[in-house]
Design a protein around this motif. Structure first.
Motif, short mmCIF file in Angstrom:
data_model
loop_
_atom_site.label_atom_id
_atom_site.label_comp_id
_atom_site.label_asym_id
_atom_site.label_seq_id
_atom_site.Cartn_x
_atom_site.Cartn_y
_atom_site.Cartn_z
N ARG A 119 -62.20 71.55 72.76
CA ARG A 119 -62.07 71.04 71.39
C ARG A 119 -61.94 69.52 71.40
O ARG A 119 -62.56 68.83 70.61
CB ARG A 119 -60.83 71.64 70.71
CG ARG A 119 -61.04 73.05 70.27
CD ARG A 119 -60.01 73.50 69.23
NE ARG A 119 -60.31 74.89 68.91
CZ ARG A 119 -59.71 75.94 69.48
NH1 ARG A 119 -58.77 75.75 70.37
NH2 ARG A 119 -60.07 77.16 69.14
N ILE A 173 -72.39 68.89 60.59
CA ILE A 173 -71.05 69.47 60.53
C ILE A 173 -70.10 68.50 61.24
O ILE A 173 -70.41 68.01 62.32
CB ILE A 173 -71.01 70.85 61.24
CG1 ILE A 173 -72.15 71.77 60.74
CG2 ILE A 173 -69.65 71.51 61.10
CD1 ILE A 173 -72.03 72.26 59.34
N GLU A 174 -68.95 68.25 60.63
CA GLU A 174 -67.99 67.33 61.23
C GLU A 174 -67.39 67.95 62.49
O GLU A 174 -67.15 69.16 62.53
CB GLU A 174 -66.86 67.03 60.24
CG GLU A 174 -67.28 66.25 59.00
CD GLU A 174 -67.77 64.85 59.34
OE1 GLU A 174 -67.30 64.28 60.36
OE2 GLU A 174 -68.65 64.35 58.61
N TYR A 224 -64.39 68.04 63.61
CA TYR A 224 -63.16 68.82 63.39
C TYR A 224 -63.45 70.18 62.78
O TYR A 224 -62.73 71.15 63.00
CB TYR A 224 -62.15 68.03 62.53
CG TYR A 224 -62.49 67.99 61.05
CD1 TYR A 224 -63.27 66.97 60.53
CD2 TYR A 224 -62.02 68.98 60.18
CE1 TYR A 224 -63.59 66.94 59.18
CE2 TYR A 224 -62.34 68.94 58.82
CZ TYR A 224 -63.13 67.93 58.33
OH TYR A 224 -63.45 67.91 57.01
N GLN A 225 -64.56 70.27 62.00
CA GLN A 225 -64.93 71.56 61.41
C GLN A 225 -65.45 72.51 62.50
O GLN A 225 -65.16 73.70 62.49
CB GLN A 225 -65.99 71.39 60.33
CG GLN A 225 -65.46 70.73 59.07
CD GLN A 225 -66.55 70.58 58.02
OE1 GLN A 225 -67.61 70.05 58.34
NE2 GLN A 225 -66.29 71.03 56.82
N LYS A 227 -73.36 74.77 56.89
CA LYS A 227 -72.18 74.27 56.17
C LYS A 227 -71.42 75.39 55.48
O LYS A 227 -70.19 75.48 55.58
CB LYS A 227 -72.61 73.24 55.11
CG LYS A 227 -72.85 71.88 55.71
CD LYS A 227 -72.69 70.79 54.64
CE LYS A 227 -72.88 69.44 55.28
NZ LYS A 227 -74.29 69.08 55.47
N LEU A 285 -63.67 79.05 57.95
CA LEU A 285 -62.39 78.33 57.86
C LEU A 285 -61.50 78.91 56.76
O LEU A 285 -60.35 78.52 56.62
CB LEU A 285 -62.64 76.84 57.57
CG LEU A 285 -63.20 76.02 58.72
CD1 LEU A 285 -63.64 74.65 58.24
CD2 LEU A 285 -62.18 75.89 59.83
N THR A 286 -62.05 79.82 55.95
CA THR A 286 -61.28 80.34 54.82
C THR A 286 -61.11 81.86 54.88
O THR A 286 -61.37 82.55 53.91
CB THR A 286 -61.95 79.94 53.48
OG1 THR A 286 -63.34 80.34 53.55
CG2 THR A 286 -61.88 78.47 53.20
N ILE A 344 -69.67 77.62 58.10
CA ILE A 344 -68.48 77.00 58.69
C ILE A 344 -67.32 77.04 57.69
O ILE A 344 -66.18 77.37 58.03
CB ILE A 344 -68.79 75.53 59.09
CG1 ILE A 344 -69.83 75.49 60.22
CG2 ILE A 344 -67.51 74.78 59.45
CD1 ILE A 344 -69.33 75.65 61.61
N GLU A 345 -67.62 76.75 56.42
CA GLU A 345 -66.56 76.79 55.41
C GLU A 345 -65.99 78.20 55.27
O GLU A 345 -64.78 78.39 55.16
CB GLU A 345 -67.09 76.31 54.06
CG GLU A 345 -67.05 74.80 53.96
CD GLU A 345 -67.99 74.26 52.89
OE1 GLU A 345 -68.26 75.00 51.92
OE2 GLU A 345 -68.42 73.10 53.02
N SER A 400 -62.47 73.66 64.64
CA SER A 400 -61.51 74.57 64.03
C SER A 400 -62.13 75.87 63.55
O SER A 400 -61.42 76.80 63.19
CB SER A 400 -60.76 73.87 62.88
OG SER A 400 -61.66 73.20 62.06
N SER A 401 -63.47 75.97 63.53
CA SER A 401 -64.08 77.21 63.03
C SER A 401 -64.74 78.06 64.13
O SER A 401 -64.66 79.28 64.08
CB SER A 401 -65.12 76.89 61.96
OG SER A 401 -66.19 76.17 62.52
#
Ligand SMILES: [Zn+2]
Length: 390
Positions: A340, A275-276, A278-279, A242, A249-250, A245-246, A282-283
């Protein structure tokens, strides 16, 4: 190799504990001498079998009388700071490597109770001396080009999959050095367990899996230290996944490894970790899957007149195994809009594989066939590693 003793030497000896100390020392230093990655102590009904893992394959080096088994395991447990009085539970620890020669950076011990007594495995981590450039690792041209393109990114996650001993650390180190060479000003930090490859220009942090500096704790604080490129030795749990992945994304570029058999299984593993979709979509930039296959010994390999492929023979030079050294095989899956979409819809493994196949993806067995065709490895070795019979 490590065969300093025979069964009959031990008969009638009384000081078994003393024997165990010198035997264990002998097996561990013998393993380092020949570059073994693991030492197995396997109790059977009548013996304690000792094996070394060499170039990824187990080789028996000794069968000791059962009477020594308990003392040997007890000695290992003392070295690994484990509870010697508990023989009924699995335990894990590390063996001090102070003053060790042979470039050993760490030794991990794991003991497990079986019906014939406790079984112990020591994994040996070496410091890699020969730093290899990304171009020299043996990736096929398309995989190499993909990796270079991904290494130029400022954001996203590159995951490496493959079992222990599949060369993932070497690949990660090569990519880090590739980034350093092209972007000398980037702030690069790695969290490793243990640090196997020292890289100048990278802030390397040793994780203590049995202490307070775990992957999630270290990773969380580290993100406040303004890193641009992050290497996490392994994503083992949902918490690390988690945070990683965050971070991806940042505005961070991350690299890590994960246990899964194929790239598609890697994507699904992330979903299973909570993990979702979409995450993930997008990551994650790409998943690279790799293995090492044994190279046929150049001195003795034989060409099969029917298949024209080369086969293992065996000579002095390769210790009669027919193989010497290893070569890399790999496959990479980059996420694009079609994939995706499939992951976002939580498509199952089979459908993802079919989708990849329909697009002409070069999978790992296909990459291995390239090496069989070039006479670098054998069809037998390909079947052993890729698990296919042809
Ligand atoms: Zn040979």
């Amino acid at each position: 190799m490590g065969q300093k003793s025979t069964n009959k030497d031990f008969k009638g000896r009384e000081n078994k504990a003393q024997d165990a100390v010198s035997l264990v020392d002998g097996f561990l230093s013998g393993a380092v001498d020949c570059g073994a990655s693991d030492v197995h102590f396997e109790p059977t009904e009548k013996e304690l079998v000792v094996k070394y893992r060499l170039d990824g394959v187990l080789k028996q080096v000794e069968a000791l009388p059962k009477i020594l088994s308990e003392n040997i395991i007890a000695r290992l447990k003392v070295l690994g700071n484990l509870l010697t009085y508990r023989n009924d539970i699995p335990q894990e620890g590390r063996i001090e490597t102070n003053g060790q020669n042979g470039g050993v950076v760490d030794k991990r011990l794991s003991v497990f109770p079986t019906i014939y007594g406790q079984r112990a495995v020591v994994r040996i981590f070496y410091q890699h001396k020969n730093l290899t450039e990304l171009e020299q690792l043996g990736f096929s041209k398309p995989v190499l080009e993909s990796l270079k393109k991904i290494a130029f990114k400022n954001q996203g996650l590159l995951l490496l999959t493959g079992p222990a001993g599949s060369g993932k650390s070497t690949t990660l180190a090569a990519i880090l050095r590739f980034i350093l060479k092209n972007f000398s000003g980037k702030s690069i930090v790695s969290l490793e367990d243990p640090v196997e490859i020292r890289i100048e220009g990278v802030t390397q942090v040793q994780i203590t899996p049995f202490g307070e500096m775990t992957f999630p704790t270290a990773l969380r604080s580290l993100l406040r230290q303004d890193p641009q490129v992050l290497m996490i030795g392994e994503i083992r749990d949902a918490e690390t996944a988690k945070i990683a992945i965050e971070a991806a994304l940042t505005g961070h570029f991350l690299m890590s490894t994960m246990h899964s058999g194929t790239p598609t299984a890697g994507f699904l593993r992330l979903l299973e970790m909570g993990i979702e979709p979409y995450q993930v979509t997008s990551s994650v930039s790409a998943i690279l899957n790799q293995r090492l296959v044994r190279r046929l010994c150049d001195k003795c390999k034989k060409q099969n007149s029917k298949t024209s492929f080369y086969e293992a023979a065996g000579c002095e030079s390769c210790l009669h195994t027919g193989y010497k050294g290893r070569a890399l095989i790999s496959e990479i899956v980059e996420l694009d809009s079609e994939l995706r979409k499939a992951i976002a819809q939580k498509t199952d493994l089979e459908k993802l594989e079919t989708l990849l196949k329909s697009r002409g993806h070069t999978n790992m067995p296909a990459d291995c066939r390239r090496l069989v065709g070039e006479g670098i490895t054998s069809a037998d070795e390909m079947n052993r590693v890729c698990g296919i019979i042809e």
